[in-house]
Design a protein around this motif. Structure first.
Motif, PDB file in Angstrom:
ATOM      1  N   SER A  77      39.263  54.627  48.378  1.00 39.01           N
ATOM      2  CA  SER A  77      38.504  54.676  49.629  1.00 39.01           C
ATOM      3  C   SER A  77      37.064  55.094  49.373  1.00 39.01           C
ATOM      4  O   SER A  77      36.116  54.481  49.894  1.00 39.01           O
ATOM      5  CB  SER A  77      39.168  55.648  50.605  1.00 39.01           C
ATOM      6  OG  SER A  77      38.386  55.817  51.767  1.00 39.01           O
ATOM      7  N   LYS A  78      36.874  56.102  48.544  1.00 40.09           N
ATOM      8  CA  LYS A  78      35.529  56.595  48.238  1.00 40.09           C
ATOM      9  C   LYS A  78      34.714  55.545  47.505  1.00 40.09           C
ATOM     10  O   LYS A  78      33.530  55.340  47.802  1.00 40.09           O
ATOM     11  CB  LYS A  78      35.628  57.869  47.401  1.00 40.09           C
ATOM     12  CG  LYS A  78      34.284  58.508  47.087  1.00 40.09           C
ATOM     13  CD  LYS A  78      34.458  59.803  46.307  1.00 40.09           C
ATOM     14  CE  LYS A  78      33.104  60.437  45.991  1.00 40.09           C
ATOM     15  NZ  LYS A  78      33.272  61.713  45.231  1.00 40.09           N
ATOM     16  N   SER A  79      35.333  54.840  46.557  1.00 44.16           N
ATOM     17  CA  SER A  79      34.599  53.850  45.757  1.00 44.16           C
ATOM     18  C   SER A  79      34.229  52.612  46.561  1.00 44.16           C
ATOM     19  O   SER A  79      33.315  51.876  46.186  1.00 44.16           O
ATOM     20  CB  SER A  79      35.433  53.438  44.535  1.00 44.16           C
ATOM     21  OG  SER A  79      36.572  52.692  44.918  1.00 44.16           O
ATOM     22  N   THR A  80      34.920  52.372  47.675  1.00 45.44           N
ATOM     23  CA  THR A  80      34.630  51.192  48.497  1.00 45.44           C
ATOM     24  C   THR A  80      33.985  51.548  49.834  1.00 45.44           C
ATOM     25  O   THR A  80      33.914  50.714  50.735  1.00 45.44           O
ATOM     26  CB  THR A  80      35.928  50.394  48.759  1.00 45.44           C
ATOM     27  OG1 THR A  80      36.910  51.248  49.377  1.00 45.44           O
ATOM     28  CG2 THR A  80      36.493  49.817  47.470  1.00 45.44           C
ATOM     29  N   LYS A  81      33.546  52.812  49.985  1.00 46.21           N
ATOM     30  CA  LYS A  81      32.825  53.273  51.183  1.00 46.21           C
ATOM     31  C   LYS A  81      33.704  53.283  52.437  1.00 46.21           C
ATOM     32  O   LYS A  81      33.213  53.147  53.549  1.00 46.21           O
ATOM     33  CB  LYS A  81      31.596  52.400  51.441  1.00 46.21           C
ATOM     34  CG  LYS A  81      30.627  52.340  50.273  1.00 46.21           C
ATOM     35  CD  LYS A  81      29.449  51.410  50.573  1.00 46.21           C
ATOM     36  CE  LYS A  81      28.520  51.301  49.379  1.00 46.21           C
ATOM     37  NZ  LYS A  81      27.392  50.371  49.636  1.00 46.21           N
TER      38      LYS A  81
ATOM     39  N   GLN B 194      34.401  45.053  51.337  1.00 48.37           N
ATOM     40  CA  GLN B 194      34.852  46.326  50.790  1.00 48.37           C
ATOM     41  C   GLN B 194      36.321  46.596  51.112  1.00 48.37           C
ATOM     42  O   GLN B 194      37.054  47.162  50.293  1.00 48.37           O
ATOM     43  CB  GLN B 194      33.974  47.463  51.323  1.00 48.37           C
ATOM     44  CG  GLN B 194      32.529  47.420  50.858  1.00 48.37           C
ATOM     45  CD  GLN B 194      32.358  47.747  49.390  1.00 48.37           C
ATOM     46  OE1 GLN B 194      33.320  47.820  48.628  1.00 48.37           O
ATOM     47  NE2 GLN B 194      31.129  47.944  48.969  1.00 48.37           N
TER      48      GLN B 194
ATOM     49  N   TYR C 161      36.454  50.720  57.869  1.00 46.84           N
ATOM     50  CA  TYR C 161      35.159  50.355  57.299  1.00 46.84           C
ATOM     51  C   TYR C 161      34.204  49.977  58.423  1.00 46.84           C
ATOM     52  O   TYR C 161      34.541  49.154  59.277  1.00 46.84           O
ATOM     53  CB  TYR C 161      35.310  49.182  56.312  1.00 46.84           C
ATOM     54  CG  TYR C 161      36.113  49.564  55.079  1.00 46.84           C
ATOM     55  CD1 TYR C 161      35.471  49.941  53.902  1.00 46.84           C
ATOM     56  CD2 TYR C 161      37.512  49.573  55.110  1.00 46.84           C
ATOM     57  CE1 TYR C 161      36.195  50.320  52.785  1.00 46.84           C
ATOM     58  CE2 TYR C 161      38.235  49.953  53.995  1.00 46.84           C
ATOM     59  CZ  TYR C 161      37.572  50.319  52.829  1.00 46.84           C
ATOM     60  OH  TYR C 161      38.303  50.699  51.730  1.00 46.84           O
ATOM     61  N   ASN C 162      33.041  50.626  58.428  1.00 41.94           N
ATOM     62  CA  ASN C 162      31.999  50.408  59.432  1.00 41.94           C
ATOM     63  C   ASN C 162      32.373  50.955  60.806  1.00 41.94           C
ATOM     64  O   ASN C 162      31.836  50.520  61.821  1.00 41.94           O
ATOM     65  CB  ASN C 162      31.620  48.924  59.567  1.00 41.94           C
ATOM     66  CG  ASN C 162      30.221  48.735  60.116  1.00 41.94           C
ATOM     67  OD1 ASN C 162      29.287  49.398  59.688  1.00 41.94           O
ATOM     68  ND2 ASN C 162      30.067  47.832  61.074  1.00 41.94           N
TER      69      ASN C 162
ATOM     70  N   HIS D 166      31.531  45.288  55.258  1.00 42.40           N
ATOM     71  CA  HIS D 166      32.816  45.972  55.469  1.00 42.40           C
ATOM     72  C   HIS D 166      34.022  45.097  55.157  1.00 42.40           C
ATOM     73  O   HIS D 166      35.025  45.580  54.626  1.00 42.40           O
ATOM     74  CB  HIS D 166      32.898  46.524  56.896  1.00 42.40           C
ATOM     75  CG  HIS D 166      32.638  45.530  57.977  1.00 42.40           C
ATOM     76  ND1 HIS D 166      33.615  44.726  58.506  1.00 42.40           N
ATOM     77  CD2 HIS D 166      31.487  45.212  58.645  1.00 42.40           C
ATOM     78  CE1 HIS D 166      33.098  43.963  59.460  1.00 42.40           C
ATOM     79  NE2 HIS D 166      31.807  44.228  59.562  1.00 42.40           N
TER      80      HIS D 166
ATOM     81  N   SER E 135      31.220  55.376  59.729  1.00 45.40           N
ATOM     82  CA  SER E 135      29.915  55.316  59.074  1.00 45.40           C
ATOM     83  C   SER E 135      29.595  53.860  58.757  1.00 45.40           C
ATOM     84  O   SER E 135      30.493  53.020  58.636  1.00 45.40           O
ATOM     85  CB  SER E 135      29.909  56.161  57.789  1.00 45.40           C
ATOM     86  OG  SER E 135      30.909  55.715  56.889  1.00 45.40           O
ATOM     87  N   HIS E 136      28.315  53.567  58.618  1.00 42.75           N
ATOM     88  CA  HIS E 136      27.872  52.185  58.451  1.00 42.75           C
ATOM     89  C   HIS E 136      28.251  51.635  57.071  1.00 42.75           C
ATOM     90  O   HIS E 136      28.007  52.260  56.048  1.00 42.75           O
ATOM     91  CB  HIS E 136      26.359  52.085  58.626  1.00 42.75           C
ATOM     92  CG  HIS E 136      25.820  50.706  58.373  1.00 42.75           C
ATOM     93  ND1 HIS E 136      26.049  49.654  59.235  1.00 42.75           N
ATOM     94  CD2 HIS E 136      25.075  50.211  57.347  1.00 42.75           C
ATOM     95  CE1 HIS E 136      25.464  48.571  58.755  1.00 42.75           C
ATOM     96  NE2 HIS E 136      24.878  48.877  57.610  1.00 42.75           N
ATOM     97  N   VAL E 137      28.870  50.455  57.074  1.00 45.54           N
ATOM     98  CA  VAL E 137      29.170  49.703  55.858  1.00 45.54           C
ATOM     99  C   VAL E 137      28.831  48.245  56.159  1.00 45.54           C
ATOM    100  O   VAL E 137      29.555  47.564  56.890  1.00 45.54           O
ATOM    101  CB  VAL E 137      30.658  49.830  55.441  1.00 45.54           C
ATOM    102  CG1 VAL E 137      30.904  49.054  54.144  1.00 45.54           C
ATOM    103  CG2 VAL E 137      31.054  51.281  55.277  1.00 45.54           C
TER     104      VAL E 137
END
Length: 219
Positions: free
Chosen positions: A57-61, A88, A76-77, A85, A80-82
């Motif tokens: 999860s951390k490595s893919t935001k 990822q 994702y997104n 998304h 927080s903004h990704v």
């Protein structure tokens, strides 16, 4: 109708609408492991699984949104903004599948996963003393339904058509097959043609590559 419009207006007042991707994953035979393994071994295995999920999860935001037993939802997104998304979320699904299969602690067990992308209402809901971050909308139901549909279709990963449109240029080689699915909680036998949606299955894991950024794996 008017009721749905009023509900949407109420959600718009308290939450904001964004495009998100949700990854739902689970270990198909985890319930059997809980029954057959000693309690200490189950706790240790679950801790290692959670650590693996958190690292990916951390490595893919991504953000760990829900954890119930072995069932995990990464968003994702949403919180927080990704920008990429969909990409990822697919990276995370493939990384989790490949890492779990190679990790000797999990004895080559497979993960069942699904990615759905789409617009959702996101934000904090609850009373002043107890707020929880929520993701509401069909995309949340669809991601869960696709994950469960893997067992019926004998696939490891399913992604919805919206996600596929976002990431299809990142694949090299013959990769996927389209399947008709009922939306989202209707059994397939009850779904009318008008409610059918397309999903994409990762059906040939050795014949292609996923050229996404960060946390990628073979698809």
């Amino acid at each position: 109708g008017p009721a749905l419009s009023a509900r949407s207006d109420m959600l718009d007042r308290w939450l904001h609408r964004v495009e998100v991707s949700l990854l739902v994953c689970e270990i198909p035979d985890f319930d059997r492991l809980v029954v057959t393994l000693p309690v200490a071994d189950v706790i240790e295995l679950h801790a290692k699984y959670l650590t693996l999920v958190q690292d990916i999860s951390k490595s893919t935001k991504g953000v760990l949104h829900t954890l119930v037993g072995d069932k995990v939802v990464l968003s994702y997104n949403a919180a927080s903004h990704v920008g990429n998304h969909s990409e990822q979320a697919c990276n995370a699904a493939l990384s989790l599948r490949d890492t779990l299969a190679k990790n000797k602690d999990f004895l080559g067990r497979k993960v069942r996963a699904a990615v759905a992308s789409g617009r959702a209402h996101v934000g904090n809901l609850g009373c002043r003393t107890k707020l929880s971050f929520s993701i509401l909308g069909p995309v949340a139901v669809l991601s869960d339904a696709l994950c469960r549909l893997n067992s019926h279709l004998k696939t490891d990963i399913l992604i919805c058509n919206h996600t596929w449109k976002d990431v299809k240029e990142l694949f090299v080689g013959q990769l996927v097959a389209g399947v008709d699915v009922g939306f989202p909680a209707e059994p397939l036998s009850r779904a009318s043609p008008s409610t059918h949606r397309r999903a994409v299955a990762f059906t040939e894991p050795d014949s292609c590559e996923f050229h996404g950024g960060g946390g990628g794996g073979s698809g």
